[in-house]
Design a protein around this motif. Structure first.
Motif, PDB file in Angstrom:
ATOM      1  N   ALA A   1       4.875 -10.615 -64.238  1.00 42.18           N
ATOM      2  CA  ALA A   1       5.693 -11.802 -63.934  1.00 42.18           C
ATOM      3  C   ALA A   1       7.178 -11.444 -63.951  1.00 42.18           C
ATOM      4  N   GLY A   2       7.586 -10.660 -64.934  1.00 41.64           N
ATOM      5  CA  GLY A   2       8.984 -10.236 -65.023  1.00 41.64           C
ATOM      6  C   GLY A   2       9.387  -9.382 -63.830  1.00 41.64           C
ATOM      7  N   THR A   3       8.526  -8.418 -63.494  1.00 45.61           N
ATOM      8  CA  THR A   3       8.792  -7.552 -62.348  1.00 45.61           C
ATOM      9  C   THR A   3       8.919  -8.372 -61.071  1.00 45.61           C
ATOM     10  N   PHE A   4       8.001  -9.314 -60.903  1.00 46.90           N
ATOM     11  CA  PHE A   4       8.012 -10.184 -59.724  1.00 46.90           C
ATOM     12  C   PHE A   4       9.324 -10.966 -59.637  1.00 46.90           C
ATOM     13  N   ALA A   5       9.721 -11.559 -60.749  1.00 50.37           N
ATOM     14  CA  ALA A   5      10.947 -12.371 -60.752  1.00 50.37           C
ATOM     15  C   ALA A   5      12.181 -11.514 -60.495  1.00 50.37           C
ATOM     16  N   PHE A   6      12.231 -10.319 -61.076  1.00 48.10           N
ATOM     17  CA  PHE A   6      13.371  -9.433 -60.859  1.00 48.10           C
ATOM     18  C   PHE A   6      13.417  -8.994 -59.384  1.00 48.10           C
ATOM     19  N   ALA A   7      12.239  -8.686 -58.810  1.00 46.88           N
ATOM     20  CA  ALA A   7      12.198  -8.277 -57.403  1.00 46.88           C
ATOM     21  C   ALA A   7      12.691  -9.404 -56.498  1.00 46.88           C
ATOM     22  N   ILE A   8      12.273 -10.630 -56.821  1.00 42.84           N
ATOM     23  CA  ILE A   8      12.724 -11.799 -56.049  1.00 42.84           C
ATOM     24  C   ILE A   8      14.256 -11.872 -56.072  1.00 42.84           C
ATOM     25  N   SER A   9      14.821 -11.659 -57.245  1.00 43.49           N
ATOM     26  CA  SER A   9      16.283 -11.707 -57.376  1.00 43.49           C
ATOM     27  C   SER A   9      16.956 -10.692 -56.460  1.00 43.49           C
ATOM     28  N   GLY A  10      16.413  -9.467 -56.402  1.00 41.67           N
ATOM     29  CA  GLY A  10      16.974  -8.451 -55.509  1.00 41.67           C
ATOM     30  C   GLY A  10      16.792  -8.807 -54.045  1.00 41.67           C
ATOM     31  N   LEU A  11      15.620  -9.317 -53.716  1.00 43.76           N
ATOM     32  CA  LEU A  11      15.306  -9.661 -52.327  1.00 43.76           C
ATOM     33  C   LEU A  11      16.222 -10.766 -51.816  1.00 43.76           C
ATOM     34  N   ARG A  12      16.461 -11.757 -52.656  1.00 43.93           N
ATOM     35  CA  ARG A  12      17.296 -12.873 -52.226  1.00 43.93           C
ATOM     36  C   ARG A  12      18.730 -12.430 -51.946  1.00 43.93           C
ATOM     37  N   MET A  13      19.225 -11.547 -52.801  1.00 42.35           N
ATOM     38  CA  MET A  13      20.595 -11.088 -52.586  1.00 42.35           C
ATOM     39  C   MET A  13      20.689 -10.201 -51.350  1.00 42.35           C
ATOM     40  N   ALA A  14      19.662  -9.379 -51.126  1.00 37.68           N
ATOM     41  CA  ALA A  14      19.648  -8.524 -49.938  1.00 37.68           C
ATOM     42  C   ALA A  14      19.675  -9.380 -48.670  1.00 37.68           C
ATOM     43  N   ALA A  15      18.961 -10.508 -48.736  1.00 33.12           N
ATOM     44  CA  ALA A  15      18.925 -11.401 -47.576  1.00 33.12           C
ATOM     45  C   ALA A  15      20.323 -11.938 -47.248  1.00 33.12           C
ATOM     46  N   HIS A  16      21.121 -12.148 -48.259  1.00 31.80           N
ATOM     47  CA  HIS A  16      22.478 -12.666 -48.051  1.00 31.80           C
ATOM     48  C   HIS A  16      23.398 -11.646 -47.407  1.00 31.80           C
ATOM     49  N   LYS A  17      23.029 -10.387 -47.508  1.00 32.47           N
ATOM     50  CA  LYS A  17      23.888  -9.326 -46.969  1.00 32.47           C
ATOM     51  C   LYS A  17      23.330  -8.769 -45.659  1.00 32.47           C
ATOM     52  N   GLU A  18      22.378  -9.466 -45.071  1.00 32.15           N
ATOM     53  CA  GLU A  18      21.815  -9.071 -43.781  1.00 32.15           C
ATOM     54  C   GLU A  18      21.124  -7.709 -43.801  1.00 32.15           C
ATOM     55  N   PHE A  19      20.437  -7.416 -44.882  1.00 27.19           N
ATOM     56  CA  PHE A  19      19.668  -6.181 -44.949  1.00 27.19           C
ATOM     57  C   PHE A  19      18.453  -6.296 -44.032  1.00 27.19           C
ATOM     58  N   ASP A  20      17.949  -5.139 -43.595  1.00 28.17           N
ATOM     59  CA  ASP A  20      16.691  -5.172 -42.843  1.00 28.17           C
ATOM     60  C   ASP A  20      15.530  -5.133 -43.847  1.00 28.17           C
ATOM     61  N   TRP A  21      14.309  -5.144 -43.326  1.00 31.59           N
ATOM     62  CA  TRP A  21      13.143  -5.234 -44.202  1.00 31.59           C
ATOM     63  C   TRP A  21      13.086  -4.100 -45.210  1.00 31.59           C
ATOM     64  N   PHE A  22      13.337  -2.897 -44.721  1.00 28.00           N
ATOM     65  CA  PHE A  22      13.283  -1.753 -45.627  1.00 28.00           C
ATOM     66  C   PHE A  22      14.335  -1.868 -46.732  1.00 28.00           C
ATOM     67  N   GLY A  23      15.560  -2.172 -46.333  1.00 31.25           N
ATOM     68  CA  GLY A  23      16.648  -2.298 -47.310  1.00 31.25           C
ATOM     69  C   GLY A  23      16.353  -3.355 -48.352  1.00 31.25           C
ATOM     70  N   ALA A  24      15.821  -4.485 -47.903  1.00 29.37           N
ATOM     71  CA  ALA A  24      15.515  -5.568 -48.833  1.00 29.37           C
ATOM     72  C   ALA A  24      14.437  -5.142 -49.827  1.00 29.37           C
ATOM     73  N   PHE A  25      13.419  -4.455 -49.317  1.00 34.29           N
ATOM     74  CA  PHE A  25      12.345  -3.984 -50.187  1.00 34.29           C
ATOM     75  C   PHE A  25      12.898  -3.044 -51.258  1.00 34.29           C
ATOM     76  N   VAL A  26      13.739  -2.102 -50.835  1.00 27.79           N
ATOM     77  CA  VAL A  26      14.306  -1.139 -51.778  1.00 27.79           C
ATOM     78  C   VAL A  26      15.143  -1.850 -52.841  1.00 27.79           C
ATOM     79  N   VAL A  27      15.956  -2.799 -52.421  1.00 33.49           N
ATOM     80  CA  VAL A  27      16.800  -3.510 -53.388  1.00 33.49           C
ATOM     81  C   VAL A  27      15.935  -4.314 -54.362  1.00 33.49           C
ATOM     82  N   GLY A  28      14.879  -4.946 -53.848  1.00 33.56           N
ATOM     83  CA  GLY A  28      13.958  -5.665 -54.726  1.00 33.56           C
ATOM     84  C   GLY A  28      13.311  -4.727 -55.739  1.00 33.56           C
TER      85      GLY A  28
END
Lengths: 216, 216, 216
Positions: free
Chosen positions: C9-36
């Motif tokens: 659950a913690g890992t999931f929530a932390f990944a969500i946090s990274g994914l959401r921020m990546a989305a704000h910076k116009e990352f592509d799918w790969f970049g968003a995954f890595v940041v998550g």
């Protein structure tokens, strides 16, 4: 022999990539050298630290010498550089990417980790140097918003894994994997293929780790 | 005794440098402390991880206490701080740089690596903390565009290496090397000597890892 | 069972946090995954490297799968996501923080380090992932300027240490420590409690590591 040549050509091309970007940000000679070096050896360093090994450049001064050669080359050649040379760098950079994937994959397998982890480590070997380069340039890593780059490594790693499971001899497997990386990269570049942009949902008021509003 | 004093004085000065920059970016207390700590111990941490050793601060809480002292000092003294104190920090920072070079060099030699690698690791010990500090401040590392800083470490490392090969006793070698670092830094600061800016060739259309145009 | 659920659950929530921020910076799918991924596993990776251990995700592919689930979830759910879900993420993120503190603390004690170092490593486990995330987004780490986040970990670590010294059984100690983290975080969020801004003295002309004036 071929192995060494590919390793050095890839290192040279990666260092050139770091040096050119440093030049755009008005770095001094020392800063440019460091960025070139880190671009070339950064991915392999992260891989080796994760594998619990000594970073490969600590027992071999060659990578410093290659970076220094790239440094001198850029300094000397910048006035006379022609378009064909730029294309050559792209080719070298792409070959380097394929080669680094193979090195990272094999080293991870040899250390006893899974094929899935070998794909991850091969991709880190190829792509993480550019990420560190961009962090030092205080900009968002290009490979997170750009054409296919790291995904070419992932593709090559999957090919590697499939070939090994099919019992294909190691050397042929490595050639296939590296060729896969190079092919994906060239095709993506030629046809301007990129991954879709990642779109998240709107950040609400209760965003757990919200962005501070920047005061202008 | 002297060794410990130099270590602590250098750590204190490096922490001050991190704390001051954090204050300019409106960090909170925790953020400022972390940036001060990382500036002070970051270089040695990278060195120790590359050498396969436990980071030096993990078995010695003193570095946290020194950073905390620097933190309190900046908080308390900021109203009454006079010009002489700023000069004192510069002296401490420079002495710390010389000392860190010597520590990094010796630790690398003791671990069985080459003198060339000891120069690299000594320079990392002295200069990498400031690089991490600037990465956390989201700015391009100062030492990549600024006066002589890391190159003073390289110079001191070369001196160290020459002295050892000439059979000069270790203690005298270390004093010469540290003095070399300090002298280069002071002279560069006094006469505003810097390295030349690195200029690359123009980035063509086929740039292998091209910059994304920033939308304004 | 509970342990695994909290970890995921913690890992999931932390990944969500990274994914959401990546989305704000116009990352592509790969970049968003890595940041998550990096947001979720970055803190534990630094901890493991400092402890001289293999990063925990190298022997367990689950963390990649959880990040991938978070990725798919954000992609699919972004149109229909309601306010309650955002609150749920906050809860998960907070529980994850408490859990990561406990894991990092215990692992450090088991490796033979001091309780003080266990507090440091527990805090790194909980908070460093978000720092790396922000470095990759080329922005100043939120936790350096934001409400109580890392300090909640420090508080939980101190509780852990006190409980152990008082002879309280391990399981109860861990529940108390994690609850302490969660309580501090919730209270700070509810009443908008933050640390004071750190103010340094003015930077003089002789600033040892002065800022380069940015040319506009």
């Amino acid at each position: 022999m071929l192995y060494t040549f590919l390793d050095f050509a890839g290192t040279f091309a990666f260092a050139i990539s770091g040096l050119r970007m440093a030049a755009h940000k008005e770095f001094d000679w020392f800063g440019a050298f460091v960025v070139g070096l880190v671009t070339a050896v950064g991915g392999g360093t992260i891989r080796d630290l994760c594998l619990g090994m000594t970073p490969f450049w600590m027992t071999n001064i060659d990578y410093f010498i290659i970076t220094l050669s790239a440094f001198v080359f850029v300094l000397v050649a910048r006035k006379v550089l022609l378009k064909p040379a730029v294309v050559t760098f792209f080719i070298f950079d792409t070959i380097g990417l394929g080669f680094f994937l193979v090195v990272g994959y094999q080293k991870t397998i040899d250390a006893g980790y899974s094929h899935a982890m070998a794909i991850v480590m091969g991709t880190i070997t190829g792509a993480a140097g550019g990420v560190i380069r961009d962090v030092l340039l205080a900009q968002i890593p290009l490979i997170f918003r750009q054409q296919i780059y790291a995904m070419a490594c992932v593709f090559g790693g999957v090919l590697y894994s499939i070939c090994l499971r099919c019992g294909i001899p190691l050397t042929i497997t490595q050639i296939i994997a590296a060729s896969g990386v190079i092919a994906v990269r060239l095709i993506a570049e030629r046809y301007k293929i990129g991954l879709p942009r990642f779109k998240g949902f709107e950040v609400g008021d209760n965003d757990p780790q919200r962005t501070i509003k920047k005061k202008k």
